[in-house]
Structure formats: structure tokens, C-alpha cells
Design a protein around this motif. Sequence first.
Motif, short mmCIF file in Angstrom:
data_model
loop_
_atom_site.label_atom_id
_atom_site.label_comp_id
_atom_site.label_asym_id
_atom_site.label_seq_id
_atom_site.Cartn_x
_atom_site.Cartn_y
_atom_site.Cartn_z
N ILE A 64 0.82 -1.35 0.04
CA ILE A 64 -0.07 0.13 0.04
C ILE A 64 0.96 1.12 -0.04
CG2 ILE A 64 -1.70 1.35 1.29
CD1 ILE A 64 -2.96 -1.13 2.22
N VAL A 65 1.90 1.28 1.00
CA VAL A 65 2.74 2.33 0.86
C VAL A 65 3.52 2.54 -0.52
CG1 VAL A 65 5.00 3.32 1.92
CG2 VAL A 65 3.14 2.25 3.54
N LEU A 66 3.88 1.41 -1.27
CA LEU A 66 4.84 1.65 -2.27
C LEU A 66 3.71 2.29 -3.54
CD1 LEU A 66 7.06 -1.54 -2.57
CD2 LEU A 66 7.50 0.67 -2.25
N PHE A 67 2.42 1.59 -3.64
CA PHE A 67 1.55 2.00 -4.47
C PHE A 67 1.20 3.57 -4.17
CE2 PHE A 67 0.84 -2.25 -5.47
CZ PHE A 67 0.77 -2.16 -6.87
N LEU A 68 1.01 4.08 -3.03
CA LEU A 68 0.52 5.49 -2.87
C LEU A 68 1.82 6.27 -3.05
CD1 LEU A 68 -1.00 5.12 0.73
CD2 LEU A 68 -1.97 5.67 -1.54
N PHE A 69 3.02 5.68 -2.83
CA PHE A 69 4.33 6.57 -3.07
C PHE A 69 4.32 6.62 -4.56
CE2 PHE A 69 8.87 6.36 -4.10
CZ PHE A 69 9.19 7.41 -3.62
N SER A 70 4.26 5.90 -5.24
CA SER A 70 4.53 5.67 -6.67
C SER A 70 3.37 6.36 -7.44
CB SER A 70 4.53 4.23 -7.51
OG SER A 70 5.48 3.57 -6.80
N PHE A 71 2.14 6.23 -7.31
CA PHE A 71 0.90 6.82 -8.12
C PHE A 71 0.47 8.11 -7.43
CE2 PHE A 71 1.17 2.42 -9.39
CZ PHE A 71 0.82 2.26 -10.50
N LEU A 72 0.50 8.24 -6.13
CA LEU A 72 -0.13 9.64 -5.63
C LEU A 72 0.94 10.56 -5.46
CD1 LEU A 72 -2.84 8.58 -3.07
CD2 LEU A 72 -3.02 9.21 -5.54
N GLY A 73 2.49 10.01 -5.23
CA GLY A 73 3.36 11.10 -4.75
C GLY A 73 3.72 12.01 -5.91
N PRO A 74 3.65 11.89 -7.50
CA PRO A 74 3.97 12.83 -8.16
C PRO A 74 2.83 13.75 -8.24
CG PRO A 74 4.55 10.51 -8.95
CD PRO A 74 3.74 10.40 -7.88
N CYS A 75 1.92 13.68 -7.71
CA CYS A 75 0.55 14.65 -7.88
C CYS A 75 0.77 15.72 -6.95
CB CYS A 75 -0.66 14.02 -7.65
SG CYS A 75 -1.09 12.53 -8.50
N PHE A 76 1.80 15.68 -5.97
CA PHE A 76 2.06 16.84 -5.31
C PHE A 76 3.42 17.80 -5.70
CE2 PHE A 76 -0.14 13.45 -2.53
CZ PHE A 76 -0.90 14.25 -1.98
N LYS A 77 3.04 18.27 -6.81
CA LYS A 77 4.24 18.81 -7.54
C LYS A 77 4.35 20.07 -7.04
CE LYS A 77 4.41 16.73 -11.78
NZ LYS A 77 4.60 16.83 -13.33
N ILE A 78 3.36 20.65 -5.96
CA ILE A 78 3.57 21.89 -5.39
C ILE A 78 4.89 21.99 -4.31
CG2 ILE A 78 0.96 22.55 -5.72
CD1 ILE A 78 0.60 21.74 -2.70
N LEU A 79 5.03 20.88 -3.88
CA LEU A 79 6.15 20.87 -2.95
C LEU A 79 7.43 20.83 -3.71
CD1 LEU A 79 4.91 17.44 -1.01
CD2 LEU A 79 4.82 19.75 -0.34
N PRO A 80 8.39 21.60 -3.24
CA PRO A 80 9.54 21.90 -3.82
C PRO A 80 10.61 20.62 -3.96
CG PRO A 80 9.80 22.56 -1.62
CD PRO A 80 8.34 22.20 -1.59
N PHE A 81 10.32 19.61 -3.38
CA PHE A 81 11.35 18.51 -3.72
C PHE A 81 10.74 17.47 -4.72
CE2 PHE A 81 9.12 18.03 0.41
CZ PHE A 81 8.52 16.50 0.14
N ILE A 82 9.47 17.81 -5.27
CA ILE A 82 8.77 16.95 -6.15
C ILE A 82 8.84 17.56 -7.74
CG2 ILE A 82 6.57 15.80 -6.99
CD1 ILE A 82 7.64 14.93 -4.49
N TRP A 83 9.72 16.85 -8.61
CA TRP A 83 10.19 17.08 -9.74
C TRP A 83 9.41 16.48 -10.85
CZ3 TRP A 83 14.37 20.98 -11.00
CH2 TRP A 83 14.81 21.39 -9.80
N GLY A 84 9.30 16.65 -12.08
CA GLY A 84 8.93 16.04 -13.21
C GLY A 84 9.95 14.75 -13.44
N GLU A 85 9.38 13.93 -14.24
CA GLU A 85 10.27 12.47 -14.69
C GLU A 85 11.43 13.02 -15.40
OE1 GLU A 85 9.54 8.18 -16.61
OE2 GLU A 85 8.11 9.77 -16.91
N GLN A 86 11.10 13.94 -16.10
CA GLN A 86 12.47 14.32 -17.07
C GLN A 86 12.52 15.88 -16.87
OE1 GLN A 86 11.27 13.25 -21.32
NE2 GLN A 86 10.56 11.20 -20.67
N GLU A 87 12.30 16.40 -15.86
CA GLU A 87 12.70 17.87 -15.42
C GLU A 87 14.21 17.63 -14.85
OE1 GLU A 87 10.81 21.32 -12.94
OE2 GLU A 87 9.84 19.41 -12.76
N ALA A 88 14.90 18.42 -15.53
CA ALA A 88 16.39 18.29 -14.84
C ALA A 88 16.85 19.52 -14.06
CB ALA A 88 17.41 18.01 -16.14
N GLU A 89 17.76 19.52 -13.13
CA GLU A 89 18.52 20.61 -12.53
C GLU A 89 19.20 21.41 -13.61
OE1 GLU A 89 18.71 23.40 -10.59
OE2 GLU A 89 18.18 21.97 -9.24
#
Length: 369
Positions: A64-89
Motif C-alpha cells: 500500500i505504501v509503495l503504491f501510494l508513493f508511486s501513483f499519488l506522490g507525483p501529484c504533489f508537485k507543489i512541494l519543492p522536492f517533487i520534480w517531473g520525470e524528465q525535469e532536470a536541474e
Amino acid sequence: MDNQNNIEEIKAESPVMRETNEIAAEQESIDIEAVTSRSLSPTRLVLKRFFRSKLSMTGLIILIVLFLFSFLGPCFKILPFIWGEQEAETVPVVQEYTSVIEVTDENGNPVLGADGKPETVYVVTYSNETAYLGPSGRHLLGTDDLGFDVFSRLMYGGRISLTIGFVVIILETLIGILLGGIAGYFGKWVDQIIMRIVDIFNCIPTTPMLMIVGVALQKQGMADVPRLYTMMAMLTLFGWAGTARLVRGQILSLREQEFMLSAEASGLPVWHKIVKHLIPNVMPQLIVSMTLGLGGIILTEATLGFLNIGLPKAYATWGNMINAAANNNALNYYPNLWISPGICIVLAVLAFNFVGDGLRDAFDPKSSK
């Protein structure tokens, strides 16, 4: 009277009496479960056994934790440490390296100064731009050699790795049910033909064949998404044989049972007997096989990614993230690049195995746990 009470207390506190009481209490709980189990439906009894297993619950919580982390985690892009899959520094980092040269004599021995310490002549300093970043508040697990955020790519990689596992195992099960059910029900020459095909697929070395296909797809320049679909198809093609053999064996046993003889006497059509009577009785074993097989599929995808013959690096999977360990520089100085996806793979495989073991014990009618 007091002496008698003291003797009884000593007996009650002795290890032998304590063990006897524990055995009696355990036997009493088993007897109570046997009585109450008769009033529970089979589904509720299976769920009761499953949720009472600590390993099963541990595996379920991890999943459950892995699925929430994988599928819901990227939805919180308002957080400063959440980046896009191909978004580079975009800001390169300059690393400075400093070398101190010691003075030595003609024999190679260090020349000591007045203070007794080796003398130094000069300092060499040079810099190098790199995309590697260490863990920080902006990048929780740092960045890789392309500047991609490792923490965010763990989420996107979990999406692909877990999705591949579930899609492939469902396709394998459907093909296995179809061919195994036909072979087990009709028997004779139909069974012989299907089982010989199963034997052929069981003899194929899966990993080397997948490696050959992966290299061939790279040489052909196939696009990224079609390559993903092709990899799913190849994993399915080489994996359905075990499920077909399992289904066929179960149906060979079930078709001689009384309820099947009754269905035969009732004149029910073949599809009704297979779909309504045989397959539901095979599903418990299939569910266990599916959960245990998911871990193997994830490991296979990780192996292909590590060998760099899966998806290209622009698409994150746990397997191609571990491919960073093939770089000696990353292996020695940036363990955050490959340890974190390795931990995710280990947790996912262990969790699926724990759930599979729990389901196997829960479906076992002889199980008293």
C-alpha cells in the motif's frame, strides 16, 4: 492454610505449570476457532486467517505504501522536492578538487621540515562541472548524471515497474486459464497438443531470449512506448506456461468431483461448466500463484533495466535507475543513485512474497493458524 496457598502459588509460577497452562489456553483457542469457523463463510474464513498473519499484514502495508508513493506522490508537485520525470536541474555544479604534493628525496622518502612534518611544495586545484548533486532540501536523494531528481524518479519508476508486473501477470493468467482449462477439461489429443506446447515454452531460457529481443529492438530504433509494450508481450509469452500447467492439473482433479458429475447429468453447456464451476474452484490457487509471480516479473524487469536493454534512461524504472551502479564514479561516490531503487525492489518483492505466503496459508483448509 497459608502454607497450602503458598504451595499452589509456587506450582502456578513454575515453568512446567506455566507451559502447561499456555498449551491448555492455546488448545482452548483452537477449539473455539474450530467451532466459530463452522459458522463463517469460506470467504470470511480466508480473510480472517489472512489478516491474522503478521507477515501477510506487513507485506500488505508495504505494498500500500509503495503504491501510494508511486501513483499519488507525483501529484504533489507543489512541494519543492517533487520534480517531473524528465525535469532536470539546469544549474550545473562545480566540484573543486585539491591535491597537496609532498617533497621527497631521491630515494622517495618524505623530506621533513623543522617541525618534523613532511614539507609540501605546491597545491594543485582544478574544477569540473557535473550534474550530480548530493541530498538536500531541494533534492531529497540528490540528482543523477543527467540532473534528474532521484527521489521523484523513484515514484515514476515505481509506476512503470509495478504496472508491468500487474499487466503481465494478468495476461499470463488469462492465457493460462484459457489453454490450461481447455487441456484439462477435454483431455485426449487436445491435452497432448497443448501440453507439448507448454513443454516447449518451459524449455526456452527466458532471460537470454529477453536480452536478445531487447538488443534487437534497440538496433531497430523502436520508439520508447512501443518498446515497453513489446517487453510486456515478451514477458507474457515466456511466462504463461506455468499457469497453464497449474490450471490443467487442478481441472483434471476437479472434473471427477461429484458437483461436476451433477453438472454433466444436468446437461449444462461446456462453457457454463468451465466458467461457472471449474474456474472458480481454481481461483484460490491462481491468486496465490499470481502474487508470488509478481515479484519475479519485477526482478526480470529490473535485470533488463540494469543491463540497459529495457526502456531508455529518459523513462524511469527501478531497473534502469540501478544501472547507475555500472558507473564506477557513481558506484563509489554517489550510492544514493542505486541504493534507493534497490531498496524499493527488495521491498516490493518481499511484500508480494509475504502476501502470497499468507494467501496460500489462508486458502489451505488444513491450516489452523
